[in-house]
Design a protein around this motif. Structure first.
Motif, PDB file in Angstrom:
ATOM      1  N   TYR A   4     -31.247  10.696   1.840  1.00 65.11           N
ATOM      2  CA  TYR A   4     -30.919  11.913   1.094  1.00 65.11           C
ATOM      3  C   TYR A   4     -30.671  11.606  -0.380  1.00 65.11           C
ATOM      4  O   TYR A   4     -30.169  10.537  -0.724  1.00 65.11           O
ATOM      5  CB  TYR A   4     -29.663  12.568   1.686  1.00 65.11           C
ATOM      6  CG  TYR A   4     -29.773  12.797   3.165  1.00 65.11           C
ATOM      7  CD1 TYR A   4     -30.403  13.927   3.669  1.00 65.11           C
ATOM      8  CD2 TYR A   4     -29.281  11.846   4.065  1.00 65.11           C
ATOM      9  CE1 TYR A   4     -30.535  14.116   5.044  1.00 65.11           C
ATOM     10  CE2 TYR A   4     -29.408  12.023   5.435  1.00 65.11           C
ATOM     11  CZ  TYR A   4     -30.036  13.159   5.919  1.00 65.11           C
ATOM     12  OH  TYR A   4     -30.172  13.334   7.267  1.00 65.11           O
ATOM     13  N   GLY A   6     -28.700  13.504  -3.451  1.00 64.51           N
ATOM     14  CA  GLY A   6     -27.827  14.635  -3.786  1.00 64.51           C
ATOM     15  C   GLY A   6     -27.795  14.878  -5.291  1.00 64.51           C
ATOM     16  O   GLY A   6     -27.811  13.937  -6.079  1.00 64.51           O
ATOM     17  N   VAL A  38     -29.270  19.032  -1.816  1.00 62.76           N
ATOM     18  CA  VAL A  38     -29.666  17.777  -1.163  1.00 62.76           C
ATOM     19  C   VAL A  38     -31.160  17.794  -0.850  1.00 62.76           C
ATOM     20  O   VAL A  38     -31.665  18.745  -0.256  1.00 62.76           O
ATOM     21  CB  VAL A  38     -28.868  17.561   0.144  1.00 62.76           C
ATOM     22  CG1 VAL A  38     -29.323  16.281   0.839  1.00 62.76           C
ATOM     23  CG2 VAL A  38     -27.377  17.486  -0.142  1.00 62.76           C
ATOM     24  N   PHE A  63     -27.207   8.281   1.751  1.00 65.39           N
ATOM     25  CA  PHE A  63     -27.566   8.866   0.453  1.00 65.39           C
ATOM     26  C   PHE A  63     -28.034   7.780  -0.514  1.00 65.39           C
ATOM     27  O   PHE A  63     -27.531   6.651  -0.491  1.00 65.39           O
ATOM     28  CB  PHE A  63     -26.363   9.605  -0.162  1.00 65.39           C
ATOM     29  CG  PHE A  63     -26.230  11.033   0.311  1.00 65.39           C
ATOM     30  CD1 PHE A  63     -25.852  11.302   1.623  1.00 65.39           C
ATOM     31  CD2 PHE A  63     -26.493  12.094  -0.534  1.00 65.39           C
ATOM     32  CE1 PHE A  63     -25.739  12.612   2.078  1.00 65.39           C
ATOM     33  CE2 PHE A  63     -26.383  13.405  -0.095  1.00 65.39           C
ATOM     34  CZ  PHE A  63     -26.012  13.672   1.218  1.00 65.39           C
TER      35      PHE A  63
END
Lengths: 134, 464
Positions: A4, A6, A38, A63
């Motif tokens: 991910y 962000g 995201v 992340f």
């Protein structure tokens, strides 16, 4: 496993995406104290981002973190242009990294100090409870 | 009926605290007379950036943090540590502790087994190394064996170590000649502010615990500015104890050359101190302390060193969280907890380190994770809260990213006073994180100053 990316959405960024489909994808974090978008990417694309920056890494949540702020600004710019929350946004941003090379290098040397009053903690530190021992 | 109260601090690891410090200047002079050469301590560099200074290991050995280790390891001791994580005496010890010099410096020194070497720091006599053995190493081999490999340590090592890992780079950057033998500090350094008020070597720490009436103490390892999740961890973990929660919560910050992007040590220690100055934890129950060590980021391996240090300080429990002392995804995120709950046979532990011969008295407090949950309205423990999609997990990297972007972390992440300490050092050092400039300047200044001490005449022409 997906990775991910962000992007923190402050007031200025919120204004930039107002009325677009991105606005409804903004999610609150830390009880609404912060907001973010995201982008979900493949392992491969995540690794490609990590490989661009010496400090970047996946954190325990999966992340992609510690990328330069200039890169995050670039990703947001691409997001606004494409109005789409998909991996293509990161791919486009990766292509344009050469355009922000100077900004990234500068970031390693200097970051503007926040203009906040710290006199209260300096006062507390005048009388530390732990003192040097002989 | 058995009394379950804990009335004493735990014994030191290995039975007694090593203290190899000469405080009498006359004695120091006599010891220097026996030396045959002088070596100016230099940092090890990786790609031009300082990543280790052996002086920190000498300090930690001589002040007893690493008891029962007394100096730079012999070849047999090194092999024992790498193969079994045990000293030759049988006591658990995780890392090679080595005094390394280049081939060129070794030739210029002209020393060998039986010689004494005077070590200078910042241009002043600092310590003596009684050379017992001289041998060669292959630094990369040491690096690989120190941290393990996916093939040899499949329980916890996920991917091979590489040059993105600071600890691996520390061992790869060692010089190839090892001078093994005991260290003795002959000119006691003075810690500089702000580190001086957090300097509690094991003997002093134990004296302080006794003065405070503490018998039950829990340790919190840190290399970070504390976010509210760390604070929750410290407070909740400390509910362990005997008939009441622990008397003391001791934060022990690892001070040394850390990786680029971490917070500077000055900010770390003062931010932890701010938790009691600003009243979030009573100062009567909270102490901030330091250990000098260039962090290896060795997750389960590092946790063993933490146990050595903190048990020597007189601490009975140790908090071990997710990704303990880790960097990147080389190890399983719960590798340390695996070690401290069932052991890691391939690293020499077929049982947890408190249940093996030569192991520890200190006990683990394995904590999963704290996160912020607006529905629970608390910093919730992951084994309690089920509000997926509502709670927010902490991430040090995420928080550093906020600062990088100029976003003020909200109080749900940082106490305002803690953030202001970060800003204080940001102003002072010109940057919020370790960068090349900071690491280079830091290695010039170090954490200590040394009083002037005259060297014997015969040594003045034998400086390398």
């Amino acid at each position: 496993m997906a990775k991910y990316f962000g992007i923190i959405i402050d007031e200025k960024r919120m204004t930039a995406i107002k009325g677009t489909s991105l606005e409804e994808k903004v999610e609150p974090i830390f009880g609404g104290a912060l907001k973010r978008l995201v982008i979900e990417v493949s392992d491969e694309l995540g690794q490609k981002v990590i490989d661009q920056f010496s400090k970047a890494r996946f954190d325990a949540r999966g992340f992609i973190e510690e990328t330069p702020a200039a890169f995050k600004r670039l990703v947001f710019k691409k997001l606004v242009e494409l109005k789409f929350l998909g991996p293509e946004v990161l791919e486009k941003a990766l292509e344009e990294i050469p355009t922000i090379k100077d900004e990234i290098e500068k970031e390693d040397r200097e970051l503007p100090v926040p203009d906040i009053d710290i006199s209260d903690i300096l006062e507390l530190q005048k009388n530390p409870i732990q003192k040097p021992i002989e | 009926m058995q009394d379950i109260r804990i009335k004493d601090l735990p014994p030191p690891h290995g039975g007694k605290i090593v203290e190899r410090i000469v405080r009498d200047p006359q004695m120091a002079r006599r010891l220097m007379e026996k030396c045959s050469a002088v070596y100016d301590i230099k940092p090890n560099f990786f790609k031009g950036v300082p990543i280790r200074n052996v002086y920190r290991e000498i300090m930690s050995v001589c002040y007893g943090f690493f008891s029962p280790v007394e100096g730079s390891m012999t070849k047999a001791e090194l092999e024992s540590v790498l193969n079994k994580r045990r000293l030759l005496s049988g006591w658990v010890f995780p890392y090679p502790i080595l005094f390394d010099v280049s081939e060129e410096d070794f030739k210029r020194l002209g020393v060998g087994p039986g010689d004494w070497l005077l070590l200078r720091l910042k241009g002043e006599p600092f310590a003596i190394l009684e050379i017992e053995e001289v041998y060669e190493i292959n630094p990369q081999d040491i690096a690989i064996r120190t941290f393990g490999t996916p093939e040899k340590n499949p329980e916890v090592v996920k991917v091979p170590f590489d040059h993105k890992h600071t600890g691996y780079n520390i061992y790869c950057s060692l010089n190839p000649i090892i001078l093994a033998g005991k260290y003795t500090i002959i000119n006691e350094p003075k810690l500089r502010p702000p580190f001086n008020r957090f300097w509690y070597p094991p003997k002093k720490a134990r004296e302080e615990f006794k003065r405070r009436g503490w018998t039950t103490v829990i340790a919190h390892q840190t290399r970070n500015v504390p976010h509210t999740g760390h604070e929750a961890l410290m407070k909740m973990a400390a509910y362990i104890g005997d008939i009441k929660p622990c008397d003391g919560i001791v934060v022990n910050a690892i001070i040394g050359a850390k990786r680029i992007g971490d917070f500077p040590d000055e900010a770390i220690v003062e931010a932890h101190e701010m938790l009691h100055l600003a009243g979030y934890i009573k100062p009567e129950r909270h102490m901030v302390t330091i250990t000098l060590w260039d962090m290896r980021y060795g997750n389960p391996i590092e946790s063993l060193l933490h146990a050595v240090i903190r048990q020597n300080m007189g601490i009975s429990w140790h908090m071990f969280g997710r990704d303990h002392a880790a960097l990147g995804d080389y190890y399983d995120v719960y590798a340390t907890q695996i070690l401290w709950s069932k052991g890691i046979p391939s690293f020499g532990f077929d049982a947890p380190p408190y249940a093996v011969p030569g192991g520890f008295y200190i006990r683990p407090q394995n904590i999963a994770e704290f996160w912020y949950c607006p529905k629970c309205k608390e910093f919730a423990y992951s084994d309690n809260c089920t509000h997926k999609g509502i709670y927010s997990r902490y991430s040090g990297s995420f928080i550093r990213g906020l600062l990088n972007e100029g976003v003020t972390p909200p109080p749900e992440i940082y106490r305002p006073e803690v953030y202001k300490v970060v800003v204080k050092w940001w102003k002072e050092l010109g940057y919020p994180f370790n960068n090349e400039k900071y690491l280079k300047e830091r290695e010039e200044k170090l954490e200590v100053d040394l009083p002037h001490m005259d060297m014997p005449e015969h040594l003045k022409k034998k400086i390398v």
